[in-house]
Design a protein around this motif. Structure first.
Motif, PDB file in Angstrom:
ATOM      1  N   ILE A 531       0.933  -1.104   0.158  1.00 13.98           N
ATOM      2  CA  ILE A 531       0.111  -0.009  -0.036  1.00 13.98           C
ATOM      3  C   ILE A 531       1.090   1.572   0.095  1.00 13.98           C
ATOM      4  O   ILE A 531       0.422   2.421  -0.895  1.00 13.98           O
ATOM      5  CB  ILE A 531      -1.153   0.138   1.105  1.00 13.98           C
ATOM      6  CG1 ILE A 531      -1.846  -1.256   0.674  1.00 13.98           C
ATOM      7  CG2 ILE A 531      -1.503   1.228   1.256  1.00 13.98           C
ATOM      8  CD1 ILE A 531      -2.887  -1.277   1.973  1.00 13.98           C
ATOM      9  N   LYS A 537      -4.330   5.404  -1.278  1.00  8.75           N
ATOM     10  CA  LYS A 537      -4.734   6.491   0.263  1.00  8.75           C
ATOM     11  C   LYS A 537      -5.935   5.552   0.313  1.00  8.75           C
ATOM     12  O   LYS A 537      -6.259   5.272   0.253  1.00  8.75           O
ATOM     13  CB  LYS A 537      -4.986   7.693  -0.992  1.00  8.75           C
ATOM     14  CG  LYS A 537      -4.192   8.570  -1.179  1.00  8.75           C
ATOM     15  CD  LYS A 537      -4.557   9.873  -1.850  1.00  8.75           C
ATOM     16  CE  LYS A 537      -3.632  10.925  -3.113  1.00  8.75           C
ATOM     17  NZ  LYS A 537      -2.819   9.772  -4.029  1.00  8.75           N
ATOM     18  N   MET A 538      -5.343   5.677   1.972  1.00  6.28           N
ATOM     19  CA  MET A 538      -6.530   5.402   3.113  1.00  6.28           C
ATOM     20  C   MET A 538      -7.802   6.505   3.163  1.00  6.28           C
ATOM     21  O   MET A 538      -7.991   7.479   3.106  1.00  6.28           O
ATOM     22  CB  MET A 538      -5.932   5.314   4.130  1.00  6.28           C
ATOM     23  CG  MET A 538      -4.830   4.421   4.837  1.00  6.28           C
ATOM     24  SD  MET A 538      -4.846   2.659   3.868  1.00  6.28           S
ATOM     25  CE  MET A 538      -6.519   1.632   4.719  1.00  6.28           C
ATOM     26  N   ARG A 542      -7.188   1.400   8.376  1.00  4.71           N
ATOM     27  CA  ARG A 542      -5.581   1.625   8.156  1.00  4.71           C
ATOM     28  C   ARG A 542      -5.009   0.475   7.459  1.00  4.71           C
ATOM     29  O   ARG A 542      -5.956   0.057   6.919  1.00  4.71           O
ATOM     30  CB  ARG A 542      -5.009   1.262   9.826  1.00  4.71           C
ATOM     31  CG  ARG A 542      -5.647  -0.408  10.808  1.00  4.71           C
ATOM     32  CD  ARG A 542      -4.371  -0.336  12.200  1.00  4.71           C
ATOM     33  NE  ARG A 542      -5.240  -1.960  12.316  1.00  4.71           N
ATOM     34  CZ  ARG A 542      -4.234  -3.268  11.311  1.00  4.71           C
ATOM     35  NH1 ARG A 542      -3.621  -3.408  10.348  1.00  4.71           N
ATOM     36  NH2 ARG A 542      -4.798  -4.036  12.518  1.00  4.71           N
ATOM     37  N   PRO A 543      -3.670   0.791   7.364  1.00  7.55           N
ATOM     38  CA  PRO A 543      -3.318  -0.069   6.075  1.00  7.55           C
ATOM     39  C   PRO A 543      -2.340  -1.341   7.209  1.00  7.55           C
ATOM     40  O   PRO A 543      -2.617  -1.342   7.856  1.00  7.55           O
ATOM     41  CB  PRO A 543      -2.083   0.524   5.656  1.00  7.55           C
ATOM     42  CG  PRO A 543      -2.465   1.314   6.513  1.00  7.55           C
ATOM     43  CD  PRO A 543      -3.119   1.675   7.265  1.00  7.55           C
ATOM     44  N   PHE A 544      -2.332  -2.282   6.527  1.00  6.87           N
ATOM     45  CA  PHE A 544      -1.718  -3.661   7.028  1.00  6.87           C
ATOM     46  C   PHE A 544      -0.532  -3.067   8.228  1.00  6.87           C
ATOM     47  O   PHE A 544       0.398  -1.982   6.754  1.00  6.87           O
ATOM     48  CB  PHE A 544      -1.163  -4.680   5.909  1.00  6.87           C
ATOM     49  CG  PHE A 544      -2.289  -5.158   5.339  1.00  6.87           C
ATOM     50  CD1 PHE A 544      -3.713  -5.916   5.844  1.00  6.87           C
ATOM     51  CD2 PHE A 544      -2.540  -4.945   4.108  1.00  6.87           C
ATOM     52  CE1 PHE A 544      -4.255  -6.454   5.550  1.00  6.87           C
ATOM     53  CE2 PHE A 544      -3.960  -5.508   3.554  1.00  6.87           C
ATOM     54  CZ  PHE A 544      -4.744  -6.336   3.962  1.00  6.87           C
ATOM     55  N   SER A 545      -0.379  -3.639   8.659  1.00  6.68           N
ATOM     56  CA  SER A 545       0.955  -3.098   9.424  1.00  6.68           C
ATOM     57  C   SER A 545       1.820  -4.533  10.358  1.00  6.68           C
ATOM     58  O   SER A 545       1.205  -5.076  10.962  1.00  6.68           O
ATOM     59  CB  SER A 545       0.554  -2.034  10.936  1.00  6.68           C
ATOM     60  OG  SER A 545       1.760  -1.355  11.709  1.00  6.68           O
ATOM     61  N   ASP A 551      -2.283  -9.556  11.589  1.00  7.33           N
ATOM     62  CA  ASP A 551      -2.356  -9.493  10.073  1.00  7.33           C
ATOM     63  C   ASP A 551      -2.007  -9.997   8.824  1.00  7.33           C
ATOM     64  O   ASP A 551      -2.805  -9.613   8.342  1.00  7.33           O
ATOM     65  CB  ASP A 551      -2.013  -7.596   9.263  1.00  7.33           C
ATOM     66  CG  ASP A 551      -2.771  -6.774  10.482  1.00  7.33           C
ATOM     67  OD1 ASP A 551      -4.104  -6.813  10.997  1.00  7.33           O
ATOM     68  OD2 ASP A 551      -2.194  -5.448   9.753  1.00  7.33           O
ATOM     69  N   VAL A 557      -8.334  -5.393   3.537  1.00  6.23           N
ATOM     70  CA  VAL A 557      -8.603  -4.347   3.445  1.00  6.23           C
ATOM     71  C   VAL A 557      -9.262  -3.899   2.504  1.00  6.23           C
ATOM     72  O   VAL A 557      -9.138  -4.966   1.106  1.00  6.23           O
ATOM     73  CB  VAL A 557      -7.181  -3.197   3.124  1.00  6.23           C
ATOM     74  CG1 VAL A 557      -7.181  -2.174   2.802  1.00  6.23           C
ATOM     75  CG2 VAL A 557      -5.727  -2.954   4.591  1.00  6.23           C
ATOM     76  N   ASN A 559     -11.596  -1.712  -1.208  1.00  2.60           N
ATOM     77  CA  ASN A 559     -11.788   0.108  -1.395  1.00  2.60           C
ATOM     78  C   ASN A 559     -13.463   0.531  -1.299  1.00  2.60           C
ATOM     79  O   ASN A 559     -14.212  -0.214  -0.645  1.00  2.60           O
ATOM     80  CB  ASN A 559     -11.275  -0.511  -3.126  1.00  2.60           C
ATOM     81  CG  ASN A 559     -12.155  -1.038  -3.736  1.00  2.60           C
ATOM     82  OD1 ASN A 559     -13.051  -2.046  -3.429  1.00  2.60           O
ATOM     83  ND2 ASN A 559     -11.995  -0.988  -5.386  1.00  2.60           N
ATOM     84  N   GLY A 590      -8.806  -1.716   6.570  1.00  2.00           N
ATOM     85  CA  GLY A 590      -9.281  -0.673   6.209  1.00  2.00           C
ATOM     86  C   GLY A 590      -9.560  -0.167   5.076  1.00  2.00           C
ATOM     87  O   GLY A 590      -9.921  -0.942   4.448  1.00  2.00           O
ATOM     88  N   ILE A 592      -9.324   1.604   1.123  1.00  2.00           N
ATOM     89  CA  ILE A 592      -8.557   2.024   0.430  1.00  2.00           C
ATOM     90  C   ILE A 592      -9.824   2.957  -0.274  1.00  2.00           C
ATOM     91  O   ILE A 592      -9.971   2.953  -1.020  1.00  2.00           O
ATOM     92  CB  ILE A 592      -7.598   2.016   0.014  1.00  2.00           C
ATOM     93  CG1 ILE A 592      -7.520   0.503  -0.835  1.00  2.00           C
ATOM     94  CG2 ILE A 592      -6.054   0.997   0.559  1.00  2.00           C
ATOM     95  CD1 ILE A 592      -7.388  -0.083  -2.370  1.00  2.00           C
TER      96      ILE A 592
END
Length: 793
Positions: A531, A537-538, A542-545, A551, A557, A559, A590, A592
């Motif tokens: 990402i 853009k989110m 949140r994005p993967f972490s 996760d 995640v 869209n 999240g 996106i």
């Protein structure tokens, strides 16, 4: 008599060199353009026509209906075709094909065969692919059997006999035996490949049990029906077949299938479900109309210039009639001259077409033809067409010229009629209406392509290098090794990148009402760096972490398109909702913002992302633009040290994504070039008429100059009538062009508008082109010495 006709005809052609050149040049260019377009149209319409059983071959396609949507796809479940062969007596044979990519090794020789095709052993029974060596009935029967095209076989074996030779497939080095060599596949074939691998290799070795998977879609299936059976008749039996074979599964999954049969010859141009060789019937229609228009413009030139010169041949006609020549004999003389001129243009057109054919192949992106000798029937057709054009285009001038009254013309009181002048003006208006319509269309095509090239796609693709590891277990080590290179900014791995395609996944996601809603969603397997690597853009969450251990197994995640599909009014509402997908369960962490992961011809569809390191074969490398070649060399060095058994290959993300618009770009280039030809032919005719008009008004120009007229006023006088015709043509062409291009733009999910300034530019260009063309003769006449003008007879 014929000898006399030819002698008079050649004398007239030579006497009026300028008019003859303009006529022949216009017809030559018109015939050449029409001939090349005809080759293109015939090529597009002839897809798969080389198959002798094409009328009995159908592509099996599927509608998949879920509670969320209906998916229209060109592929089928792997289990459909074998069961249909057993259950339905109308099916004579079937073959399934599926694209792939293999690392192939023979000693030190190694290639990544990107154009690999898995195919059933019945491939050569259904399709007319000719085997030079090998048994077509058994060549693709056993596991790890290979069939190469002639061209591909030479890479590994040169001139040696490949049959029975062993090659190693994939990184594991599976031994595969070459069982056949086939002729190179025709350019106009739906199925294309360099290496064909037996389908049993895929369904029994690499993915055992695939033949029994009714819910796994990925096979392109072709059915050969028995003689006397129609596709429509068999279609009526397919619902009962599905109910008996997959009814229970469909009810359990809450996904219902509907099968259809597409005639093989319709797949390329008429199918809306796509294919690797998908064409456009709209483009075929457009180019056919353009060809007719170009030829029509050339014929209008001929009629205009011939009738305009009628005054010069009036005395000749009068003398012929006085000595007893009947009207039909005079008409035949002039029609013969018309045919002769067209035949001369035909010879030049064939030569010009032969010269332009390689360039035309390059512009179209396909080998439309290897040479004129391959198109002798079409050449003969053009010869017949040129004779017909000569007759049709010569009839009106012949009737006009043969109708002159000898008493009037021999007294020197003959002038061109008002009706004749009106006809010529009308034909000029038609010419330029066509040309202006093509100018408007060309500008619209260009603005649409520019819109697609420059639209914000929602992700970063510049300076992005993509390397396919083909699932090599050392891919992660390779990725990590790139971090030490100064020219590398960041790296990521994934199963897909925008434009590369992605699988559909059976999914259940909690909707706004709290129910688990079933849908078939596009799926990207990614790593933690994907990402940020593509600067997605989110919109919420949140994005993967790496900070969240779950996760890797329980996070998803999606869209914004997926948010709308499941009924949420805002991205925030989707955060924390449950999902089930391919054996995994968890929550959405999240959302996106939508980005164009497919071409702009399609709307943005719902997309899901999950962490799945085992399925992330693509390594994307963001590099610095300062020393691109040096950075690529350094990356290649790392590759060779970590993955020495695989050839190093890469592509740039921006170039790869833009390949989706190649067909539109080719259409743009072809359309532009043919529009230029049409305008050129129109200008030739306008130049000829301007020359003739100027010659007829030689004394008038001399008198005006003696009376003090300026050069500018004379140029304006001579140009005014023609410019009025161009403006009338613009008024006629504008609404027609607007309607046509509005319809063309409907093929794009994301499109530009037809702006008012396009018509303003078209009007300015058409007036400018006409004025420049006419002024060439007008200025020459205005600069002539009036003494010579007044002395001329």
């Amino acid at each position: 008599m014929l000898k006399n006709y030819l002698k008079i005809a050649f004398r007239n052609l030579w006497k009026h060199k300028v008019f003859s050149f303009i006529n022949i040049m216009g017809l030559t260019v018109g015939m050449s353009a029409c001939f090349l377009i005809f080759l293109y149209v015939n090529f597009e319409l002839s897809y798969d026509a080389f198959n002798s059983k094409a009328d009995r071959i159908y592509r099996l396609v599927t509608d998949i209906k879920t509670p969320s949507e209906t998916i229209n796809t060109g592929v089928t479940s792997w289990a459909f075709a074998p069961s249909m062969k057993n259950d339905l007596p109308e099916v004579d044979a079937f073959t399934r094909v599926s694209g792939g990519s293999f690392l192939v090794r023979k000693g030190d020789v190694k290639f990544q065969e990107e154009k690999t095709v898995f195919a059933d052993s019945s491939l050569f029974r259904v399709f007319d692919f000719k085997l030079i060596k090998g048994n077509p009935a058994t060549a693709l029967k056993d596991q790890l059997s290979l069939v190469f095209t002639e061209k591909a076989a030479k890479k590994y074996f040169g001139d040696a006999d490949p049959i029975g030779q062993t090659l190693l497939l994939s990184g594991e080095g599976f031994p595969a035996i070459v069982t056949g060599i086939m002729k190179d596949i025709p350019e106009n074939s739906q199925i294309k490949g360099d290496m064909f691998v037996s389908m049993s290799t895929l369904t029994q070795k690499f993915n055992k049990g695939l033949d029994e998977q009714w819910g796994n879609f990925g096979a392109t299936t072709y059915l050969l029906l028995k003689p006397g059976t129609t596709g429509k008749a068999l279609e009526k039996k397919l619902p009962e077949f599905l109910k008996n074979r997959a009814g229970k599964l469909m009810n359990e999954l809450n996904m219902h299938y509907t099968l259809f049969l597409e005639p093989l010859r319709d797949v390329h141009l008429l199918s809306t479900r796509g294919s690797d060789e998908a064409g456009s019937m709209n483009n075929v229609y457009i180019f056919s109309v353009v060809a007719v228009f170009i030829l029509l413009i050339a014929c209008i030139n001929f009629v205009n210039l011939t009738t305009a010169r009628s005054v010069e041949r009036a005395k000749e006609v009068g003398i012929r009639k006085v000595v007893g020549a009947p009207k039909w004999l005079i008409a035949r003389q002039f029609i013969s001259e018309s045919i002769l001129l067209c035949l001369i243009a035909f010879v030049f057109a064939i030569v010009l077409s032969a010269v332009l054919l390689p360039l035309f192949n390059n512009l179209s992106g396909k080998i439309i033809s290897d040479g004129m000798l391959d198109n002798l029937p079409f050449v003969l057709g053009l010869l017949v067409a040129s004779i017909v054009i000569g007759i049709l285009a010569g009839i009106y001038p012949a009737l006009v010229l043969s109708s002159f009254e000898p008493v009037v013309v021999l007294k020197g009181r003959f002038t061109t009629s008002f009706k004749g002048a009106l006809l010529r003006k009308g034909l000029v208006a038609v010419q330029f209406a066509i040309s202006i319509a093509l100018i408007i269309a060309t500008i619209v095509v260009y603005t649409q392509m520019d819109f697609m090239r420059n639209r914000d796609l929602g992700f970063s693709k510049d300076q992005m290098l993509i390397i396919n590891s083909e699932g090599d277990p050392k891919k992660e080590a390779f990725k990590e090794s790139l971090a030490s290179l100064s020219g590398v900014k960041s790296t990521a791995t994934s199963s897909s990148v925008p434009g590369s395609g992605n699988p559909g996944a059976y999914s259940e996601i909690e909707n706004k009402s709290g129910d688990m809603q079933i849908a078939n969603l596009d799926l990207y397997f990614v790593d933690f760096d994907y990402i940020p690597q593509f600067k997605l853009k989110m919109a919420a969450g949140r994005p993967f972490s790496r900070e969240f251990g779950t996760d890797t197994t329980q996070a998803m995640v999606i869209n914004e398109a997926a948010v709308k599909l499941f009924g949420y009014s805002s991205p925030e509402q989707a955060i924390g909702r449950r999902f089930k997908q391919w054996g995994r369960e968890g929550k959405i962490v999240g959302v996106i913002k939508d980005f164009h992961f497919r071409a702009l011809q399609e709307v943005i569809k719902p997309l899901t992302m999950r962490i799945e390191p085992r399925n992330t074969d693509l390594v994307s490398v963001k590099i610095d633009g300062g020393n691109i070649q040096g950075t690529i060399a350094a990356i290649e060095s790392k590759w060779k040290s970590i993955l020495p058994d695989r050839p190093f290959s890469y592509y740039f993300m921006d170039e790869f994504f833009d390949r989706q618009y190649r067909s539109e770009e080719r259409f743009e280039k072809l359309f532009f070039n043919f529009a230029i030809l049409a305008i050129f032919i129109s200008c030739l005719g306008l130049l000829g008429l301007a020359s003739y008009s100027t010659m007829q008004r030689t004394k008038e120009i001399g008198v005006r100059k003696v009376m003090g007229a300026s050069i500018g006023s004379i140029v304006g006088l001579l140009s005014r009538d023609f410019l009025k015709l161009v403006l009338i043509a613009f008024v006629i062409a504008s609404p027609v062009a607007y309607y046509g291009m509005y319809k063309w733009l409907q093929n794009f999910a994301y499109r530009t508008d037809i702006h008012w300034w396009i018509f303003l530019v078209a009007a300015f260009l058409s007036v400018a082109i006409a004025f420049i063309t006419v002024s060439f003769q007008s200025i020459k006449a205005a600069l002539m010495n009036p003494v010579k003008s007044l002395r001329s007879e």
